[in-house]
Design a protein around this motif. Structure first.
Motif, PDB file in Angstrom:
ATOM      1  N   ALA A   1       0.785  -1.333  -0.051  1.00 29.68           N
ATOM      2  CA  ALA A   1      -0.017   0.041  -0.014  1.00 29.68           C
ATOM      3  C   ALA A   1       1.005   1.170  -0.041  1.00 29.68           C
ATOM      4  O   ALA A   1       2.118   0.963   0.246  1.00 29.68           O
ATOM      5  CB  ALA A   1      -0.944  -0.090   1.125  1.00 29.68           C
ATOM      6  N   GLN A   2       0.402   2.315  -0.303  1.00 29.46           N
ATOM      7  CA  GLN A   2       1.160   3.531  -0.409  1.00 29.46           C
ATOM      8  C   GLN A   2       2.004   4.020   0.981  1.00 29.46           C
ATOM      9  O   GLN A   2       1.147   3.593   1.920  1.00 29.46           O
ATOM     10  CB  GLN A   2       0.461   4.799  -0.932  1.00 29.46           C
ATOM     11  N   PRO A   3       3.062   4.493   1.305  1.00 26.14           N
ATOM     12  CA  PRO A   3       3.840   4.557   2.620  1.00 26.14           C
ATOM     13  C   PRO A   3       2.802   5.604   3.514  1.00 26.14           C
ATOM     14  O   PRO A   3       2.604   5.011   4.428  1.00 26.14           O
ATOM     15  CB  PRO A   3       4.918   5.219   2.268  1.00 26.14           C
ATOM     16  N   GLU A   4       2.245   6.525   2.941  1.00 21.94           N
ATOM     17  CA  GLU A   4       1.387   7.299   3.841  1.00 21.94           C
ATOM     18  C   GLU A   4       0.054   6.567   4.451  1.00 21.94           C
ATOM     19  O   GLU A   4      -0.307   6.487   5.508  1.00 21.94           O
ATOM     20  CB  GLU A   4       0.681   8.525   3.135  1.00 21.94           C
ATOM     21  N   GLU A   5      -0.620   5.710   3.563  1.00 18.58           N
ATOM     22  CA  GLU A   5      -1.751   4.838   4.172  1.00 18.58           C
ATOM     23  C   GLU A   5      -1.035   4.015   5.144  1.00 18.58           C
ATOM     24  O   GLU A   5      -1.942   3.455   6.300  1.00 18.58           O
ATOM     25  CB  GLU A   5      -2.468   4.217   2.654  1.00 18.58           C
TER      26      GLU A   5
END
Ligand code: CDP
Length: 225
Positions: A145-149
């Motif tokens: 998943a995207q790092p921020e998520e």
């Protein structure tokens, strides 16, 4: 490996949701869930409790032989004591990637993990499951998943556990640092196994990922994401 036993390998970076997903699939398909990260975390806890430096390989290895780590019935045992809570603390999270980069540490954990997969139908999650621990796994998935998520998910988990003095940006930073160490280390780095199905869970709920994996296993959905 015994061909009659089922094994599902789940790899991916920190906070991608691997363990939550794996636990649910284990329940639905009646498999033994093995959290390999918990094993590296337990040994890191011991290193810290003994006042040793996780970045000093010799100090870390001096403890290895006299350490017993078992993952059984969803509990992690360190030298006979359940340490489920302690292994999730921040200092363990910050140091586990140093401890897990040493080849002698990995050798011991991988042997233990392979033994477990010889006895049961398993779903195992980690960083090197499809590449090293179970290269002949029945099914291999790589969940990302995207790092921020991923940072947000880990942050919410900690808040729900009652932690108050945490900052989202620090959590994202720690996750990025850990991913970097895990994917650039010499010994079994985190990478997508050649024959794995990649699932990006950025916009999917836990149950959507669980259902997708079960559908893929049952062959209903033949589309590779
Ligand atoms: O749950 P989270 O994504 O935070 O990580 P974990 O699965 O508990 O794993 C903690 C750390 O152990 C990882 O960042 C890796 O450094 C190491 N690990 C590993 O090297 N190999 C594995 N099979 C599992 C974990």
């Amino acid at each position: 490996m015994d061909k009659t036993l089922l094994s599902i390998a789940i790899d991916g970076p920190a906070g991608a949701g691997k363990s939550t997903v794996a636990k649910k699939i284990a329940k639905k398909l009646n498999l033994e869930y093995i959290d390999t990260g918990a094993m590296y975390r337990a040994f890191t806890l011991k290193v810290l409790e003994n006042g040793l430096d996780p970045k000093n390989e010799n100090e870390v290895l001096s403890l290895l032989e006299n350490t017993e780590i078992i993952f059984l019935n969803n509990h992690i045992y360190l030298d006979g004591k359940i340490v489920d809570e302690e292994i999730r603390n921040n200092s363990v999270s910050k140091n586990v990637s140093y401890v897990s980069s040493y080849s002698e540490v990995r050798k011991k954990m991988v042997e233990l993990q392979q033994e477990m997969a010889k006895k049961n139908n398993v779903i195992m999650d980690g960083r090197d499951i499809g590449t090293v621990v179970l290269p002949n796994a029945s099914y291999k998935f790589f969940i990302t998943a995207q790092p921020e998520e991923r940072g947000k998910r880990r942050y919410m988990e900690l808040i729900e556990k009652g932690e108050t003095d945490i900052i989202l940006a620090d959590i994202i930073d720690d996750i990025n640092k850990r991913d970097k160490i895990d994917s650039t280390r010499k010994e079994s780095p985190l990478r997508i196994p050649d024959d794995a199905i990649v699932i990006d869970s950025t916009n999917l709920t836990v149950d959507e990922v669980v259902d997708l994996i079960i559908e893929l296993i049952k062959g209903v959905n033949k589309i590779v994401l």
